[in-house]
Design a protein around this motif. Structure first.
Motif, PDB file in Angstrom:
ATOM      1  N   GLU A 111     -24.740   1.101 -48.418  1.00  0.00           N
ATOM      2  CA  GLU A 111     -23.351   1.365 -48.069  1.00  0.00           C
ATOM      3  C   GLU A 111     -22.433   1.383 -49.287  1.00  0.00           C
ATOM      4  O   GLU A 111     -21.308   1.861 -49.229  1.00  0.00           O
ATOM      5  N   ASP A 112     -22.913   0.822 -50.421  1.00  0.00           N
ATOM      6  CA  ASP A 112     -22.090   0.783 -51.621  1.00  0.00           C
ATOM      7  C   ASP A 112     -22.259   2.023 -52.493  1.00  0.00           C
ATOM      8  O   ASP A 112     -21.493   2.240 -53.427  1.00  0.00           O
ATOM      9  N   LEU A 113     -23.301   2.843 -52.205  1.00  0.00           N
ATOM     10  CA  LEU A 113     -23.566   4.005 -53.034  1.00  0.00           C
ATOM     11  C   LEU A 113     -22.582   5.129 -52.736  1.00  0.00           C
ATOM     12  O   LEU A 113     -22.203   5.339 -51.595  1.00  0.00           O
ATOM     13  N   PRO A 114     -22.155   5.855 -53.757  1.00  0.00           N
ATOM     14  CA  PRO A 114     -21.298   7.014 -53.499  1.00  0.00           C
ATOM     15  C   PRO A 114     -22.099   8.102 -52.779  1.00  0.00           C
ATOM     16  O   PRO A 114     -23.323   8.122 -52.821  1.00  0.00           O
ATOM     17  N   VAL A 115     -21.394   8.998 -52.139  1.00  0.00           N
ATOM     18  CA  VAL A 115     -22.076  10.017 -51.337  1.00  0.00           C
ATOM     19  C   VAL A 115     -22.672  11.114 -52.199  1.00  0.00           C
ATOM     20  O   VAL A 115     -23.502  11.886 -51.727  1.00  0.00           O
ATOM     21  N   HIS A 116     -22.279  11.198 -53.474  1.00  0.00           N
ATOM     22  CA  HIS A 116     -22.647  12.361 -54.266  1.00  0.00           C
ATOM     23  C   HIS A 116     -23.759  12.115 -55.285  1.00  0.00           C
ATOM     24  O   HIS A 116     -24.156  13.050 -55.974  1.00  0.00           O
ATOM     25  N   PHE A 117     -24.283  10.901 -55.435  1.00  0.00           N
ATOM     26  CA  PHE A 117     -25.396  10.724 -56.363  1.00  0.00           C
ATOM     27  C   PHE A 117     -26.132   9.412 -56.107  1.00  0.00           C
ATOM     28  O   PHE A 117     -25.612   8.498 -55.450  1.00  0.00           O
ATOM     29  N   THR A 118     -27.367   9.344 -56.622  1.00  0.00           N
ATOM     30  CA  THR A 118     -28.108   8.084 -56.673  1.00  0.00           C
ATOM     31  C   THR A 118     -28.630   7.915 -58.098  1.00  0.00           C
ATOM     32  O   THR A 118     -28.802   8.890 -58.833  1.00  0.00           O
ATOM     33  N   LEU A 119     -28.885   6.684 -58.467  1.00  0.00           N
ATOM     34  CA  LEU A 119     -29.447   6.366 -59.780  1.00  0.00           C
ATOM     35  C   LEU A 119     -30.698   5.534 -59.543  1.00  0.00           C
ATOM     36  O   LEU A 119     -30.631   4.457 -58.956  1.00  0.00           O
ATOM     37  N   THR A 120     -31.835   6.026 -60.007  1.00  0.00           N
ATOM     38  CA  THR A 120     -33.106   5.342 -59.788  1.00  0.00           C
ATOM     39  C   THR A 120     -33.669   4.885 -61.123  1.00  0.00           C
ATOM     40  O   THR A 120     -34.034   5.714 -61.960  1.00  0.00           O
TER      41      THR A 120
END
Length: 218
Positions: A103-112
């Protein structure tokens, strides 16, 4: 100092017998014939019959078409009835989120980060390592795929979306609309997945491919 095991992906392995049994279970629960499943998934009756009987394995993308046709998640084909599949309501297990809650992640990217190894799925001759976290509103499914030599060729078929393959190591035979293209390290192929296609490793060495498909499989 972290041990090497910290970066080891969680692996979900399923035998052709298990995947076939789950396919037959989900199909018969809906009163659906093999002909009906073939019409929904775009795969042939003969191939689906072989998968159900454990004679042929099925790649993850084709399994995604079957799962969608049956209204189930791909992850559910990798668990028997005695193994929980994760979330409530039979939903597939979520992937770990890198240092953040979903729920804290922005809708436009992920960082792995490499410290958070992606899940790994083994289906037939192919091993798929997921390269990104689940991201809201993101549609690409990036994977590192290891394709063992030999095995049966899957049916050529089309499905919604797009597909990209970049060969890192080895050779890959990619058939598009009946025409075979041999890809070597550094070669890539990008197609609209609605056209008939299939891939195969006809060498005696493992082939490693970076693959990106849409829509996401999990």
């Amino acid at each position: 100092m972290r041990s090497s095991s910290d970066h080891r992906p969680h692996t979900e392995a399923a035998s052709p017998d298990l995947i076939g049994a789950r396919m037959r279970q989900f199909r018969t629960e809906q009163g659906l014939t093999l002909r009906g499943l073939a019409a929904r998934s775009g795969l042939s009756i003969g191939f689906l019959s072989q998968v159900e009987r454990g004679i042929s394995s099925i790649g993850l993308t084709a399994l995604g078409s079957v799962a969608s046709a049956l209204g189930h998640s791909v992850a559910e084909f990798f668990h028997d009835d005695s193994t929980p599949t994760g979330g409530a309501g039979g939903q597939p297990p979520s992937r770990p989120q890198s240092n953040h809650q979903a729920e804290d992640l922005p809708v436009h990217f992920t960082l792995t980060r490499r410290e958070v190894a992606g899940s790994q799925y083994v289906s037939g001759q192919q091993t798929y390592r997921m390269l990104s976290d689940r991201g809201r509103n993101l549609v690409l499914e990036p994977m590192l795929v290891h394709i063992a030599p030999g095995g049966r060729k899957e049916d050529a078929y089309g499905h919604p979306g797009e597909e990209f393959a970049y060969v890192v190591e080895g050779e890959l035979l990619y058939e598009v609309e009946g025409v075979e293209h041999r890809l070597y390290p550094g070669d890539s192929l990008h197609l609209r997945s609605t056209v008939s296609h299939r891939l195969y490793n006809d060498t005696d060495q493992v082939t490693t491919v970076v693959s990106v498909v849409t829509p996401r499989l999990f």
